[in-house]
Write a protein that holds these residues in place. Sequence first.
Motif, PDB file in Angstrom:
ATOM      1  N   TYR A   1       0.868  -1.186   0.000  1.00 54.23           N
ATOM      2  CA  TYR A   1       0.000   0.000   0.000  1.00 54.23           C
ATOM      3  C   TYR A   1       0.904   1.235   0.000  1.00 54.23           C
ATOM      4  O   TYR A   1       2.053   1.173   0.489  1.00 54.23           O
TER       5      TYR A   1
ATOM      6  N   TYR B   1      -1.263 -10.408  -1.187  1.00 54.17           N
ATOM      7  CA  TYR B   1      -0.140  -9.863  -0.395  1.00 54.17           C
ATOM      8  C   TYR B   1      -0.265 -10.369   1.030  1.00 54.17           C
ATOM      9  O   TYR B   1      -1.359 -10.746   1.469  1.00 54.17           O
TER      10      TYR B   1
ATOM     11  N   ARG C   1      -3.292 -12.639   2.254  1.00 57.52           N
ATOM     12  CA  ARG C   1      -4.671 -12.233   2.014  1.00 57.52           C
ATOM     13  C   ARG C   1      -5.019 -12.543   0.563  1.00 57.52           C
ATOM     14  O   ARG C   1      -4.203 -12.350  -0.344  1.00 57.52           O
TER      15      ARG C   1
ATOM     16  N   HIS D   1      -7.676  -8.477  -3.410  1.00 55.47           N
ATOM     17  CA  HIS D   1      -8.928  -7.736  -3.190  1.00 55.47           C
ATOM     18  C   HIS D   1      -8.749  -6.251  -3.475  1.00 55.47           C
ATOM     19  O   HIS D   1      -7.641  -5.729  -3.442  1.00 55.47           O
TER      20      HIS D   1
ATOM     21  N   HIS E   1     -10.475  -2.700  -1.984  1.00 52.60           N
ATOM     22  CA  HIS E   1     -11.326  -2.179  -0.894  1.00 52.60           C
ATOM     23  C   HIS E   1     -12.302  -1.119  -1.396  1.00 52.60           C
ATOM     24  O   HIS E   1     -11.928  -0.261  -2.223  1.00 52.60           O
TER      25      HIS E   1
HETATM   26 FE    FE Z   1      -6.207  -4.832   1.848  1.00 53.67          FE
END
Ligand code: FE
Length: 299
Positions: free
Chosen positions: A168, A201, A222, A225, A227
């Motif tokens: 991120y 990730y 995870r 996805h 968000h």
């Molecule tokens: Fe996330």
Amino acid sequence: MTRSDERTVSPEQQAREEELVERVVRSFDSCENPRLRQLMTGLVRHLHAYIRDVRLTEEEWDQAIRFLTRCGHITDDKRQEFILLSDVLGASMQTITVNNQAYGDATEATVFGPFFVEGAPEVPLGGDTSGGAVGQPCRVEGTVTDTDGKSLAGARIEVWEADEEGMYDVQYDDDRTAARAHLHTDDEGRYRFWAITPTPYPIPHDGPVGEMLQAAGRSPMRASHLHFMVSHQACRTLVTHIFVRGDELLDSDAVFGVKESLVKDFEQQPVGTATPDGPVVDGTWSKVRFDIVLAPAGA
Ligand code: FE
Ligand code: BEZ
């Protein structure tokens, strides 16, 4: 299931243990806030039941205290190990499930995660949310309606995601804003934007929670996805993600966030496929549709 104390604990021992539970519960009798009393006595009963059920040893209790202490030490304004712990135990997801009651065909909620940032830039309809983040371009479109099927004009849609390397923007070394933005639906409740195709990730796993996952033989990964947080004044705010159909991590998401209704087809487009709203894409790209239904406020 047989409780271990039924096998190994004498009636005298059982009576001692139960007397202690009741004594601790009674210590909250004069608590004037009824909700606090309910929360604390419920916690005491469940905690004692757990200790008695697994016959917790003093060494294990000590190890648990050291584990929680380390969670505290690694926590700061950027890293929240206790939320991570709640996430990997499914407690975050259970709290979300309890607080977002099923309502008609309202879109399901899932975990918020630690990477949302207030004040992400606004992009126009059809705009690019990637902010230069590396990844395969992905065109996302859909509608926002209420549970009666009425279009919601002017709904605010926040989107954020990791780049192709699983990072991120808040994890970058500089202050760049990337792969996050917000936009609003048009008069017919429609939206469209460009993002990047989500990739898997790991959650931060260089701390005590990561060690616990490793000791338990669990993966920190995870499922891929994107968000969303979607709000409109007449409706319950929805925090959710969409997942990629075919992703092999769908059944083992580290934080139990996957719901079948949120798994979408990200259709791969070969090189040279024209894009719907103009931008030139050199390589492949993907497209996905996500129609969002918001429950009424207070549902
Ligand atoms: Fe996330
Ligand atoms: C995330 O989706 O970004 C996330 C959720 C829970 C824990 C860590 C990351």
